[in-house]
Design an enzyme around this catalytic site. Structure first.
Site, PDB file in Angstrom:
ATOM      1  N   LYS A 222      11.372 -16.074  -9.920  1.00 12.93           N
ATOM      2  CA  LYS A 222      11.447 -15.172 -10.877  1.00 12.93           C
ATOM      3  C   LYS A 222      10.389 -15.438 -11.664  1.00 12.93           C
ATOM      4  CE  LYS A 222      12.654 -12.082  -9.422  1.00 12.93           C
ATOM      5  NZ  LYS A 222      13.223 -12.196  -8.065  1.00 12.93           N
TER       6      LYS A 222
ATOM      7  N   CYS B 176       0.789  -1.195   0.092  1.00 11.91           N
ATOM      8  CA  CYS B 176       0.013   0.032  -0.086  1.00 11.91           C
ATOM      9  C   CYS B 176       0.967   1.218   0.056  1.00 11.91           C
ATOM     10  CB  CYS B 176      -0.823   0.119   1.130  1.00 11.91           C
ATOM     11  SG  CYS B 176      -1.850  -1.224   1.367  1.00 11.91           S
TER      12      CYS B 176
ATOM     13  N   LYS C 181       5.445  -5.002  -3.447  1.00  7.60           N
ATOM     14  CA  LYS C 181       6.901  -4.763  -3.349  1.00  7.60           C
ATOM     15  C   LYS C 181       7.412  -4.769  -1.873  1.00  7.60           C
ATOM     16  CE  LYS C 181      11.148  -3.909  -4.782  1.00  7.60           C
ATOM     17  NZ  LYS C 181      11.571  -5.104  -5.347  1.00  7.60           N
TER      18      LYS C 181
ATOM     19  N   HIS D 161      13.059 -37.832  -5.617  1.00  8.98           N
ATOM     20  CA  HIS D 161      12.309 -38.255  -4.485  1.00  8.98           C
ATOM     21  C   HIS D 161      11.021 -37.709  -4.633  1.00  8.98           C
ATOM     22  CE1 HIS D 161      15.866 -39.787  -2.663  1.00  8.98           C
ATOM     23  NE2 HIS D 161      16.604 -38.355  -2.878  1.00  8.98           N
TER      24      HIS D 161
ATOM     25  N   GLU E 293      15.526 -19.235  -6.618  1.00  5.22           N
ATOM     26  CA  GLU E 293      15.323 -17.976  -7.094  1.00  5.22           C
ATOM     27  C   GLU E 293      14.836 -17.522  -8.488  1.00  5.22           C
ATOM     28  OE1 GLU E 293      14.928 -14.981  -5.530  1.00  5.22           O
ATOM     29  OE2 GLU E 293      15.086 -13.444  -7.039  1.00  5.22           O
TER      30      GLU E 293
ATOM     31  N   GLU F 198       6.842 -15.619 -10.350  1.00  5.09           N
ATOM     32  CA  GLU F 198       6.098 -14.363 -10.348  1.00  5.09           C
ATOM     33  C   GLU F 198       5.805 -13.449 -11.320  1.00  5.09           C
ATOM     34  OE1 GLU F 198       8.183 -12.253  -7.192  1.00  5.09           O
ATOM     35  OE2 GLU F 198      10.195 -12.098  -7.981  1.00  5.09           O
TER      36      GLU F 198
ATOM     37  N   ASN G  79      -2.004   2.418   5.981  1.00  5.91           N
ATOM     38  CA  ASN G  79      -1.193   1.196   5.638  1.00  5.91           C
ATOM     39  C   ASN G  79      -1.073   0.316   7.090  1.00  5.91           C
ATOM     40  OD1 ASN G  79      -0.789   2.093   3.186  1.00  5.91           O
ATOM     41  ND2 ASN G  79       1.430   2.574   3.392  1.00  5.91           N
ATOM     42  N   GLY G  80      -1.254  -0.813   6.882  1.00  3.20           N
ATOM     43  CA  GLY G  80      -0.981  -1.664   8.082  1.00  3.20           C
ATOM     44  C   GLY G  80      -2.231  -2.405   8.492  1.00  3.20           C
TER      45      GLY G  80
ATOM     46  N   TRP H 251      -3.164  -2.516  -1.415  1.00  2.00           N
ATOM     47  CA  TRP H 251      -2.979  -3.907  -1.801  1.00  2.00           C
ATOM     48  C   TRP H 251      -3.750  -4.771  -0.488  1.00  2.00           C
ATOM     49  CZ3 TRP H 251      -1.586  -8.207   1.234  1.00  2.00           C
ATOM     50  CH2 TRP H 251      -0.830  -9.464   0.500  1.00  2.00           C
TER      51      TRP H 251
ATOM     52  N   ARG I 203       4.143  -0.515  -4.817  1.00  2.00           N
ATOM     53  CA  ARG I 203       4.015  -1.142  -3.578  1.00  2.00           C
ATOM     54  C   ARG I 203       2.605  -1.723  -3.410  1.00  2.00           C
ATOM     55  NH1 ARG I 203       7.482   1.312   0.424  1.00  2.00           N
ATOM     56  NH2 ARG I 203       5.772   0.539   2.013  1.00  2.00           N
TER      57      ARG I 203
END
Ligand code: G6P
Length: 613
Positions: free
Chosen positions: A490, A2, A608, A509, A486, A493, A105-106, A79, A27
């Site tokens: 990438k 947010c 973000k 396995h 990673e 996402e 925000n929060g 968000w 964000r």
């Protein structure tokens, strides 16, 4: 997560707020809204989706003169946490009278209890959000002094907040406060701009004040008065941002992600500059401000982080054990405090975070401090909460990272972790000669990355072969295992291809059951002790018809032979090679996503900086 912007001053508030929101859109971007003071009224405009929708909506709903008048306003890009990203759930939210507007925000954790109590007093809520409850609570507390009303309301709140509040009864001011969610106040010449991060401020002024937890400020165009929640004045210094407004521009690239991939040689040079001692074969990290003796007494390194930062920590784990001969482990920050970790004063806890605001990482820092550990941070955003909470740390100096998918932060994190491990190692078993060799390799990282970036067009061509896939597996061993994780992160996402990263030995396995003829397996098989074993695992995948893309070392013809496609990276120490290897995967993922027509900088459902647990 947010974004908040607030404006008072000599420019047109709606225009400033919308351009500020655009800079913060990375964000959170599922809905947006703004509220401005117009005479004795609060005007609100909201829209679901991107800020562009809000901009269009406001220009249809509001008269053109409003976009010429000077004014005061607050705005938000969301968000979603409580309730879907609809227009009605978007911020700002109004109080019962419609005269007070709030962006937040929060998370207000006790919002259900507060809502029930307010409903008992005749309040009616239109949204599903915790924020609307706070706006009503502030209204309920307002007996003619907005500042006091916000203080009184915040005393009743459990949870986290960064807020900005305006009231048509007290024009010309914004009340802003924080607890666990950042607020920065830009102090301009006859104007003030409030934001949840500096990228919305940099176009207006370089002079900023960072609020601390439980600070509450009354901001006008010419003044900032900061107090604690008991109305006692507190002093906060004005800091210089030292950022160029162009950092928040794409600079000719189609996406921030590609811009940031290309910024890596410079970002890495900044992260490394002045930190290597090429005489002693060690590193000089002011933030690891303990004596060599204290460092030698540390018995364990524990790294905490989330997402991409967690993967950087996993590379660090190999580095600390290999170079410093010290027990090292990585803990997912969200788990750390709930598993009651065994941590003591000989433990060295490193919190790794690009934003310095991730709620789980911050909570882990507090837990480690509580248990008496030697805690430091590895953070990119200067003045961020985690950096300030630890008080001791190493900044990445990677420059602002706007793309939601992290790139340059990861490579800078790994290079700083290598320097930290080198420093610790030189105080332990690592010889000067070994140290010098590695220091020189670390020094060459920007050039190694440059050489991978130069292969952009070739990687784009290879990416064409993977555009139609819906599943992909990434495998690696040793320090290339976190690189595989990673790489998978990438790809998933930004391209929405279902991608999983596995230790190369682990595939057999279970996951190997999913391989079918043509399933892509991306094998990170660069030179190093684990390479031949990884190539063995590649053969197992080939035997089941998988299509292999190898990330291999230049000139490794044995590896080339078992790959359907390959991207080669320059030869380097196996720990150093993690950096060019990941850059190859960043570029690969970028092109796959671009060819699939994805919204690369703002992937669906992501944010973000994740300031909720
Ligand atoms: C979010 C971002 C990731 C990031 C993670 C941790 O999920 O989308 O890119 O790696 O948070 O963020 P931090 O700022 O703590 O590194």
């Amino acid at each position: 997560m947010c974004g908040i912007v607030g404006y008072l001053g000599k420019a047109n508030a709606p225009s400033v707020l919308i351009s500020g929101l655009k800079r913060l859109e990375y964000r959170g971007y599922d809905s947006a809204g703004l509220a401005i003071l117009d005479g004795d009224k609060v005007l609100v405009s909201k829209a679901s989706g991107k800020v562009a929708n809000l901009s269009e909506r406001a220009s249809i709903n509001w008269p053109p003169e409003l976009f010429k008048r000077v004014g005061t306003g607050i705005a938000h890009t969301r968000w979603a946490t409580h309730g879907p990203p609809t227009e009605v759930n978007a911020h700002p939210h109004l109080d019962k009278t419609g005269e007070i507007a709030l962006v937040h925000n929060g998370i207000i954790e006790n919002y259900r209890a507060l809502r029930a109590r307010l409903e008992g007093k005749g309040h009616h809520f239109v949204s599903e959000t915790d924020t609307e409850v706070l706006s009503h609570l502030i209204g309920d507390c307002d007996k003619g002094d907005l500042f006091q009303a916000v203080c009184d309301a915040l005393h009743q709140v459990e949870g986290t907040f960064g807020i900005a509040v305006i009231s048509s009864r007290e024009p010309g001011k914004i009340i802003t406060a924080r607890r666990g969610s950042p607020i920065v106040i830009g102090v301009g010449d006859g104007e003030a701009i409030i934001a949840s991060d500096a990228s919305a401020i940099v176009a207006h002024t370089q002079r900023v004040i960072y609020l601390d937890d439980d600070d509450i400020a009354t901001v006008t165009a010419d003044s900032v008065d900061i107090r604690d929640l008991n109305n006692v004045p507190v002093t906060r210094e004005i800091a210089e941002l030292g950022l160029d407004a162009s950092v928040a521009e794409k600079g000719g690239y189609e996406h921030f992600m590609m811009k940031e991939i290309h910024e890596q040689p410079d970002a890495l040079a900044n992260a490394i500059r002045g930190r290597l001692d090429l005489q002693l074969g060690s590193s000089v990290l002011a933030g690891m401000s303990a004596s060599q003796r204290e460092l030698a007494e540390l018995s364990r390194v524990v790294m905490v982080g989330c997402g991409t930062s967690l993967h950087a920590a996993m590379v660090g784990e190999y580095a600390f054990e290999d170079l410093a001969d010290i027990h090292a482990e990585v803990q997912q920050a969200a788990e750390f405090r709930y598993r009651n970790p065994i941590i003591g004063n000989r433990d060295f806890v490193v919190a790794i975070s690009q934003s310095g605001e991730t709620a789980d990482t911050l909570a882990a820092v507090k837990e480690a401090q509580q248990k008496g550990a030697f805690v430091m941070s590895l953070v990119n955003v200067v003045g961020s909460t985690i950096a300030r909470e630890t008080g001791r740390g190493v900044y990445l100096h990677a420059g602002p990272e706007i793309s939601v998918a992290s790139t340059k932060a990861f490579t800078c994190q790994v290079s700083v972790l290598l320097m930290m491990a080198l420093k610790l190692g030189r105080g332990r078993r690592y010889s000067r000669e070994e140290g010098l060799k590695l220091a020189r390799e670390i020094d060459s990282i920007p050039e190694l990355v440059n050489r991978v970036i130069a292969k952009n067009d070739l990687i784009a061509e290879i990416a064409e072969n993977y555009v139609k896939d819906e599943h992909a597996f990434f495998i690696g061993r040793g320090p290339m295992y976190p690189v595989a994780l990673e790489g998978a992160l990438k790809l998933k996402e930004i391209s929405y291809i279902h991608a999983e990263g596995y230790h190369a030995a682990e595939l057999k396995h279970g996951p190997i059951a999913l391989l079918q003829p043509g399933t892509p397996v991306i094998a990170v098989a660069c030179e190093g002790p684990a390479k031949d074993k990884t190539l063995g695992n590649v053969e197992e995948c080939r035997a089941r018809g998988a299509r292999i893309l190898g990330i291999i070392t230049e000139g490794d013809t044995n590896a080339e032979e078992v790959m359907d496609d390959f991207i080669s990276i320059p030869k380097a120490h196996p720990l150093v090679a993690t950096i060019p290897a990941v850059v190859a995967l960043q570029i690969f993922s970028y092109h796959v996503a671009r060819l699939r027509g994805c919204e690369i900088d703002q992937p669906r459902n992501l944010a973000k900086s994740v300031t909720v647990e």
